[in-house]
Structure formats: C-alpha cells, structure tokens
Write an enzyme that holds these catalytic residues in place. Structure first.
Site, PDB file in Angstrom:
ATOM      1  N   HIS A   1      -2.847   6.559   3.525  1.00  0.00           N
ATOM      2  CA  HIS A   1      -3.035   4.963   3.937  1.00  0.00           C
ATOM      3  C   HIS A   1      -4.201   4.640   4.445  1.00  0.00           C
ATOM      4  O   HIS A   1      -5.136   3.845   4.020  1.00  0.00           O
ATOM      5  CB  HIS A   1      -1.886   4.253   4.363  1.00  0.00           C
ATOM      6  CG  HIS A   1      -2.187   2.884   4.492  1.00  0.00           C
ATOM      7  ND1 HIS A   1      -2.300   2.333   6.095  1.00  0.00           N
ATOM      8  CD2 HIS A   1      -1.773   1.816   3.857  1.00  0.00           C
ATOM      9  CE1 HIS A   1      -2.437   1.136   5.876  1.00  0.00           C
ATOM     10  NE2 HIS A   1      -2.199   0.707   4.857  1.00  0.00           N
TER      11      HIS A   1
ATOM     12  N   SER B   1       0.699  -1.315   0.270  1.00  0.00           N
ATOM     13  CA  SER B   1      -0.003  -0.082  -0.018  1.00  0.00           C
ATOM     14  C   SER B   1       0.804   1.222  -0.053  1.00  0.00           C
ATOM     15  O   SER B   1       0.619   2.168  -0.733  1.00  0.00           O
ATOM     16  CB  SER B   1      -1.134  -0.036   1.159  1.00  0.00           C
ATOM     17  OG  SER B   1      -1.787  -1.014   1.132  1.00  0.00           O
TER      18      SER B   1
ATOM     19  N   ARG C   1       0.694   7.887   5.936  1.00  0.00           N
ATOM     20  CA  ARG C   1      -0.077   6.870   6.821  1.00  0.00           C
ATOM     21  C   ARG C   1      -1.303   7.458   7.033  1.00  0.00           C
ATOM     22  O   ARG C   1      -2.325   6.750   6.937  1.00  0.00           O
ATOM     23  CB  ARG C   1       0.586   6.911   8.030  1.00  0.00           C
ATOM     24  CG  ARG C   1      -0.224   5.729   9.200  1.00  0.00           C
ATOM     25  CD  ARG C   1       0.789   5.328  10.165  1.00  0.00           C
ATOM     26  NE  ARG C   1       1.673   4.465   9.783  1.00  0.00           N
ATOM     27  CZ  ARG C   1       1.657   3.293   9.555  1.00  0.00           C
ATOM     28  NH1 ARG C   1       0.451   2.703   9.556  1.00  0.00           N
ATOM     29  NH2 ARG C   1       2.777   2.533   9.050  1.00  0.00           N
TER      30      ARG C   1
END
Length: 210
Positions: free
Chosen positions: A45, A14, A42
C-alpha cells in the site's frame, strides 16, 4: 469530478484492490499468518509495488518476538527521523512503549566525529549503552545495521530494510544470516517509509485484537 475524499474509505478501498490483485495475479501465494499478511499488504500500500510479496523476509520467530516485546513496553530505536515520523507514536504509547532516534543527538554527533564513522553508527553505539528491551528499525542506513551486527548485540528484534546501492543489500543479507529475530528486505529496495509501514501494521493488528 467524482472521487473518494474520506481518508479511511480511500485506505479501505486501497487494501481491497491490493487483495484482489494478489488473488488474481498470485493465486498460489500464502501468507504465514495474519500479522505477516498485514505487514506485507501495508508495505505494498505504501509503495504500490507487489514485488514485496517475494522480497520481504521474516525469521521464523520474529512476529512472536515483536508482538511480545511490544506488549511488554519495549523501546524502539529508528535510524532516521523520517522513519520515526511515519510510525504511529500514539499507538506505541498506548502499548507503553517509548521511541527514540538519536541521529541528531549531540552525543552522537560528537562520537561520530571522534571515531570517524557515520552518525547512524554512533547512534547505534549510544542506543546499546541504554538499559531495557530494544527493537531496532533501520530504513535508510546500512552502516547502522552493520554496526549493530558487528557489535554482537542481541536486541529483541530488528526490522532491517535500508534502501540503496552501497551496502544496503549486503547489510540485509548479513541480518538474514545473523540468527536474530528479524524482518529484512532482500535486495536493494527498502526505505524509511517501508520501515514505518511494517511497524504500523503490527501496531494496528495488535490493537484490533486487544
């Protein structure tokens, strides 16, 4: 069917995809440092939303302040149990930190009823009565962020990313203007998951470099 099943490989792939998309679609984008890059990626994500490249705001000193406070073993206060549940508390404890969410604390429930305010506001009041170095993490409650600012509190740092339509954007703009070491989500977007992602990015990055 052929698909990735190992959690670590899924996450790794990812982040590779995220980096590739940023390079392809935002070739001129530059991160300020490795920790900021880790935080933004993050959050992307977590949300699958690349607008975070533009709307996640950092005060000039916040990364350094967060890092130093974490390594000194500060106390982290969240506005929701959801934000706290998303933070890797095992790593927090490895740094000697404690963590609290007072939203359901009996003192907070009583104080909110007595003053006619939200429990999130009362939780800030209770937290500010405690000793020690503090970091506040707000992902859901604009009233908590407003309360912290109107009290004139000086925590070590604030992560202010409440989501919503009533007061959320205004509370975060007030945080930006406060002069506090802070990370803020400009606009309406945010959430407890975003708040936890920011904290975890810091934890993982500093653990890797320890």
């Amino acid at each position: 069917m052929n698909y990735l099943q190992q959690p670590q490989l899924i996450e790794q792939h990812s982040f590779e995809i995220i980096s590739d998309i940023i390079a392809a679609e935002h070739p001129d984008y530059r991160f300020n440092d490795a920790i900021q890059e880790a935080m933004i990626k993050r959050v992307i994500h977590t949300t699958a939303d690349f607008e975070w490249l533009d709307i996640l705001w950092f005060s000039p000193d916040v990364i350094e302040q967060l890092s130093k406070s974490l390594q000194r073993g500060c106390t982290w206060y969240t506005d929701t149990t959801m934000a706290l549940s998303g933070i890797n508390k095992t790593v927090l404890e490895q740094f000697g930190c404690s963590y609290r969410c007072y939203i359901s604390d009996p003192r907070v429930v009583a104080l909110a009823k007595e003053q006619g305010v939200t429990r999130s506001m009362a939780a800030v009041d209770v937290a500010l009565q405690e000793e020690g170095e503090k970091i506040f993490v707000f992902g859901n409650a604009p009233t908590a962020l407003f309360r912290l600012l109107e009290k004139g509190a000086k925590p070590a740092a604030v992560i202010g990313v409440p989501v919503g339509f009533v007061g959320a954007e205004e509370s975060k703009e007030a945080l930006v203007e406060s002069g506090l070491p802070a990370i803020a989500a400009r606009g309406r977007k945010g959430g407890s998951n975003v708040a936890a992602a920011i904290v975890n990015a810091l934890l993982y990055r500093l653990r890797e470099s320890a």
